[in-house]
Write an enzyme that holds these catalytic residues in place. Structure first.
Site, mmCIF file in Angstrom:
data_model
loop_
_atom_site.group_PDB
_atom_site.id
_atom_site.type_symbol
_atom_site.label_atom_id
_atom_site.label_comp_id
_atom_site.label_asym_id
_atom_site.label_seq_id
_atom_site.Cartn_x
_atom_site.Cartn_y
_atom_site.Cartn_z
ATOM 1 N N HIS A 549 -11.160 -7.166 5.591
ATOM 2 C CA HIS A 549 -10.425 -6.192 4.786
ATOM 3 C C HIS A 549 -11.133 -5.927 3.457
ATOM 4 O O HIS A 549 -11.673 -4.850 3.245
ATOM 5 C CB HIS A 549 -8.997 -6.680 4.551
ATOM 6 C CG HIS A 549 -8.166 -5.714 3.776
ATOM 7 N ND1 HIS A 549 -7.075 -6.091 3.020
ATOM 8 C CD2 HIS A 549 -8.258 -4.368 3.608
ATOM 9 C CE1 HIS A 549 -6.540 -5.035 2.458
ATOM 10 N NE2 HIS A 549 -7.242 -3.979 2.786
ATOM 11 N N HIS A 554 -13.128 -2.179 1.293
ATOM 12 C CA HIS A 554 -13.010 -1.870 -0.135
ATOM 13 C C HIS A 554 -14.344 -2.004 -0.864
ATOM 14 O O HIS A 554 -14.791 -1.076 -1.545
ATOM 15 C CB HIS A 554 -11.984 -2.803 -0.789
ATOM 16 C CG HIS A 554 -10.581 -2.496 -0.447
ATOM 17 N ND1 HIS A 554 -9.749 -1.795 -1.289
ATOM 18 C CD2 HIS A 554 -9.832 -2.788 0.650
ATOM 19 C CE1 HIS A 554 -8.552 -1.665 -0.740
ATOM 20 N NE2 HIS A 554 -8.578 -2.266 0.451
ATOM 21 N N HIS A 740 -10.270 0.737 8.150
ATOM 22 C CA HIS A 740 -9.379 0.199 7.122
ATOM 23 C C HIS A 740 -7.930 0.216 7.579
ATOM 24 O O HIS A 740 -7.174 -0.741 7.350
ATOM 25 C CB HIS A 740 -9.523 0.967 5.810
ATOM 26 C CG HIS A 740 -8.591 0.473 4.735
ATOM 27 N ND1 HIS A 740 -7.417 1.120 4.417
ATOM 28 C CD2 HIS A 740 -8.644 -0.617 3.930
ATOM 29 C CE1 HIS A 740 -6.801 0.454 3.463
ATOM 30 N NE2 HIS A 740 -7.521 -0.602 3.141
ATOM 31 N N ASN A 744 -5.521 -3.081 7.706
ATOM 32 C CA ASN A 744 -4.646 -3.113 6.531
ATOM 33 C C ASN A 744 -3.172 -2.937 6.865
ATOM 34 O O ASN A 744 -2.345 -3.756 6.478
ATOM 35 C CB ASN A 744 -5.058 -2.041 5.525
ATOM 36 C CG ASN A 744 -4.190 -2.072 4.272
ATOM 37 O OD1 ASN A 744 -4.301 -2.982 3.457
ATOM 38 N ND2 ASN A 744 -3.295 -1.108 4.136
ATOM 39 N N ILE A 893 -5.114 1.967 -0.631
ATOM 40 C CA ILE A 893 -4.219 0.870 -1.014
ATOM 41 C C ILE A 893 -4.846 -0.432 -0.552
ATOM 42 O O ILE A 893 -5.690 -0.416 0.354
ATOM 43 C CB ILE A 893 -2.808 1.029 -0.404
ATOM 44 C CG1 ILE A 893 -1.806 0.069 -1.029
ATOM 45 C CG2 ILE A 893 -2.869 0.857 1.104
ATOM 46 C CD1 ILE A 893 -1.513 0.329 -2.473
#
Length: 893
Positions: A549, A554, A740, A744, A893
């Site tokens: 993750h 990110h 993602h 997530n 997010i």
């Protein structure tokens, strides 16, 4: 809707709205000035009507009324908002051969336009003088002489003589002119490669990129708009002592890392290698203003955080009066986090009331999707059946259709080997034997199962072993795990054995000390097996959160965002292709550095590697390969698929019912087709790619700066062909959107009930003859709860993943854009429409597969359909929430 009759009401005055506005309009005058390069007046000049859509400065869901009042005062003093059109046809020698400038035109009726209390977009008119010597406008300059900034959404010229409608997509905060050392320029929605840029616009294009790069000096302010690189040197807190010191990640052979956005804050007084930090709860960490959350997203985010705070505090206060502080005494204690409370009615009446509420934050606090006030929402993993999560079938299924379905691989040698250096770590080969597993292999031998591609492994051994001795020196007590599975005839996986390994007590070079556990259902054997699965889940939870993750989405995407803004003009086709997939990522990453991944942050408190978490992720980044992020390449590398041109997407899956891969390959193919159609429209040959100066600078900067610690790796594409460009863009979009989403948005549905996905283990497997073993025999549930995450860590972790798993009310899903006129080119618009239709077809096929009872891995014992890769392109409701489905365009997010 709530209105104030004038901002003076905010200050204690209440003049009549009409009289006040009339007086302001009469007093208001526009300044008269003539800019350099401006078109001369002519009797033949015509008027062009324009429409400007903007949003005034706001505070959460409300307009900043004080700022609005001051803006009106500036209007009274003749300090308005001016626009100057820039010719795309005719250059002005007196202005450095830049496009000719039109006369300044001003926003009309700013004073007369009543400002609503609730923040939102407002439409204004502007009238331009146009002369035939101007030609077609290709851009405009804007100067904000007001007191406050505003968000400029669009500018539309309705009827340009000889050309018709010209549309400008702006989507940018415009601060007062004195904040800038340059003019703010916006281009029309035409798309140009660098060599195709009209000559009058070329310098504006080049200068805008220079402005966005900055000069690499000084602390950056909110209006600076600068995109620049820095390493992760802002995680430690030296003022709190060595316990809170953290290594710098990036620009290091030992701790390589992707770059993050530079803030320019001063070095810490106690450690010049560490950047000084803001107050812990500050949300003002620098990112370029246009990268920050918008009004709706920010309000939703704060509402989620506020709800989570109450959900943490209430059980913690109750625990003060409990017999065992910071412990769950039973599984019912855990269930009490979700059960009870005040259930908000889920009916049309409450929905109508909620829809009338003026502020997004209040609407979010009053959600009516079945959640209970002051209680955590019921996680999907226990919604239908409170105990199905404990079954071996569900434990195995989640490796294919859970929140981390991207690690499992096919076992190709037995026993499993290690790739760790034997000189440093000794013998790390698995001690699992045929005798351990063959009795549960449905009559197969190990050789037969290997030959028929029936053995699979969830392997966290090599990633964790180098850090395990240090991790276990803290309050964490855990293992490096290997878990073996058998693929059965019905397509499901069956766990065969779990190996738990520790570093040798005499030193790393002596190898590992390992134990093997096999399935059992009853008695102490069944209790021990449940604990073994918990240790494997702890490994998988930590690796998922840190690597799959955080690092692999990110962190690795941020350098692409920075480089795209520094090297690709907003009119460049690849910028327009990728920009939707960068929305909010820099902002959420900055907030993560501030409160989640920092020393002593939420991640260190809730995930087992603790203070070594980010250092461990840096070690794993050493083996990151950009081209391996392509889903087909990843599946082949993990042995989960083999190339086969006769199969859909050119791959044969060795587990046919692998929901993540089946849905993912369809999404990947749709993205790849869209990117191919788009790129081939602008790049007719490889030569065009090679000669695109912006693309070449962009790719060089990604390699040498953004991912500079890996710049010498041989796998980097050279970016000399259309295929390489298409491959790179497809990977970027896949990682930022579908990948993602897959890792997530399933966090709360699967891990919101922490016994299913514990993030910490606090004691080792009990040995026979010890008090812990006796407790396991007497009360296995209590022993299980004492082993996994403690109560406060559970509350903190669950509240975090509840926030992370929610879709915001302004979510823009794959196949959607925030404006339909993002380009003026018809063929790319048609290709994007085809992309959207393809995603709608995929949605239908996913639902069909979920309704197919033969596909047992799609629903499982917990009766939760796999929808994490359901695109949700069809959803324009803007409801958001804990839906467990939907692929947002970006890592938002």
């Amino acid at each position: 809707m709530l209105y104030l009759t004038g901002e003076l009401a905010f200050m204690g005055y209440c003049p009549s709205s009409k009289m006040f506005n009339k007086a302001m309009v009469k007093c208001c005058a526009k300044p008269k000035s003539k800019a350099k390069g401006m078109v001369e007046e002519s009797k033949d000049k015509q008027k062009i009507k324009g429409t400007v859509v903007l949003m005034k400065k706001n505070v959460l869901d409300m307009n900043d009324l004080k700022a609005s009042l001051l803006d009106r005062v500036h209007e009274l003093l003749g300090k308005g908002v001016s626009f100057q059109l820039i010719s795309a046809v005719h250059s002005d020698p007196a202005n450095g051969l830049k496009g000719k400038l039109g006369k300044p035109a001003y926003l009309e009726k700013w004073v007369a336009t009543i400002t609503p209390l609730t923040a939102g977009e407002t439409m204004f008119s502007v009238t331009f003088d146009w002369h035939e010597s101007m030609g077609v406008p290709g851009a405009f300059l804007i100067k904000n002489h007001h007191h406050s900034q505003f968000y400029l959404r669009t500018v539309t010229l309705e009827d340009v003589p000889g050309h018709g409608r010209v549309h400008f997509v702006c989507n940018s905060w415009v601060y007062p002119a004195h904040r800038y050392k340059y003019d703010r320029v916006f281009f029309s929605n035409k798309t140009y490669l660098p060599c195709q840029t009209p000559e009058p616009l070329r310098k504006y294009r080049e200068e805008e990129l220079v402005n966005l790069r900055g000069n690499g000096k000084g602390k950056l302010k909110e209006w600076d708009r600068v995109y620049d690189y820095d390493c992760y040197n802002d995680l430690g807190m030296p003022e709190k002592g060595t316990k809170f010191a953290r290594p710098v990640l990036g620009r290091s052979l030992d701790c390589p890392y992707p770059r993050r956005g530079r803030t320019g804050r001063k070095p810490h007084k106690k450690d010049p290698n560490t950047e000084s930090r803001l107050f812990l709860l500050s949300l003002n960490i620098y990112v370029p203003r246009d990268e920050r959350f918008n009004l709706v997203k920010f309000s939703d985010f704060l509402a989620y955080a506020l709800k989570s705070l109450f959900q943490i505090l209430i059980p913690e206060i109750a625990a003060l009066f409990d017999k065992t502080i910071n412990e769950f005494d039973s599984f019912q204690d855990v269930l009490d986090l979700y059960e009870g409370g005040v259930k908000l009615p889920n009916d049309a009446t409450l929905k109508k009331i909620r829809d009338c509420l003026p502020w997004e934050m209040i609407r979010e606090l009053a959600r009516n999707d079945g959640e209970r006030f002051m209680k955590f929402p019921m996680p999907a993993v226990i919604k239908e059946d409170r105990s199905a999560w404990r079954t071996d079938e569900e434990f195995a299924r989640e490796t294919l259709a859970g929140v981390n379905p991207v690690i499992i691989s096919r076992l190709q040698e037995f026993p499993p080997a290690s790739k760790l250096d034997p000189k440093a770590y000794g013998n790390q080969k698995s001690i699992i034997t045929k005798e351990h597993i063959e009795r549960n292999m449905n009559g197969l031998t190990v050789e037969e199962a290997l030959k028929s591609n029936k053995l699979f492994i969830l392997n966290h051994h090599d990633a964790l072993m180098p850090f395990l001795r240090r991790i276990n020196s803290t309050s964490t007590k855990t293992y490096a795990t290997r878990t073996l599975f058998l693929l059965q005839e019905d397509g499901t996986l069956k766990p065969l054995a779990i190996e738990l390994s520790l570093p040798h007590p005499q030193g790393d070079s002596h190898g590992a000390v390992s134990k093997v556990f096999t399935p059992a259902e009853d008695g102490i054997g069944g209790s021990v097996w449940q604990l073994a699965k918990a240790y494997a889940a702890v490994n998988d939870s930590g690796y998922h959160q840190l690597i799959c993750h955080w690092l692999n989405t990110h962190a690795v995407i941020e350098p692409f965002i920075i480089a795209s803004n520094r090297q690709l003009s907003v009119v460049h086709p690849i910028y327009k292709l990728l920009h939707p997939h960068f929305r909010d990522t820099m902002n959420i990453n900055a907030m993560a550095r501030q409160t989640l991944i920092n020393a002593g942050g939420v991640l260190e408190l809730t995930v087992f590697p603790g203070k070594y978490a980010l250092e461990m992720s840096a070690s794993i980044y050493k083996t990151w390969v950009f081209t391996d992020q392509a889903l087909p390449v990843d599946l082949i590398k993990r042995g989960m698929a083999v190339p086969d041109s006769s199969c859909p997407n050119g791959l044969e899956l060795l587990i046919e019912d692998y929901p993540y891969a089946v849905d993912g390959l369809e999404i990947w193919s749709a993205i790849e087709t869209w990117v191919t159609d788009y790129c081939c429209f602008y790049y007719q040959s490889d030569e065009v790619v090679k000669e695109d100066t912006e693309i070449q600078s962009w790719w060089a900067e990604i390699r040498n700066e953004g991912h500079g610690d890996l710049k010498d790796e041989p796998w980097w594409p050279e970016m000399k062909t259309r295929i390489e460009l298409i491959q790179a863009c497809t990977i970027i979009i896949w990682v930022a959107s579908a990948f993602h989403a897959a890792v997530n948005f399933g966090q709360y549905p699967y891990a919101g009930y922490l016994p299913n996905r514990p993030t910490v283990s606090r004691r080792f497997m009990p040995e026979p003859g010890t008090p812990e073993y006796a407790e396991l025999e007497k009360d296995p549930d209590l022993a299980f709860l004492k082993t996994i995450t403690a109560q406060f860590q559970t509350l903190l972790g669950v509240s975090l993943i509840e926030v992370l798993s929610r879709h915001s009310a302004d979510e823009i899903y794959l196949g959607q854009r925030d404006t339909p006129e993002w380009t003026s080119d018809a063929e790319p618009l048609a290709a994007f429409e085809r992309f959207g239709k393809k995603l709608l077809e995929i949605e239908n096929r996913i639902m069909d597969r979920n309704n197919d009872s033969r596909l047992k891995n799609r629903i499982g014992p917990i009766k939760m359909p796999y929808t994490l890769l359901y695109p949700n392109t069809s959803d324009y409701s803007r409801e958001g929430g804990l839906t467990g489905k939907g692929i947002p365009n970006s890592i938002s997010i």
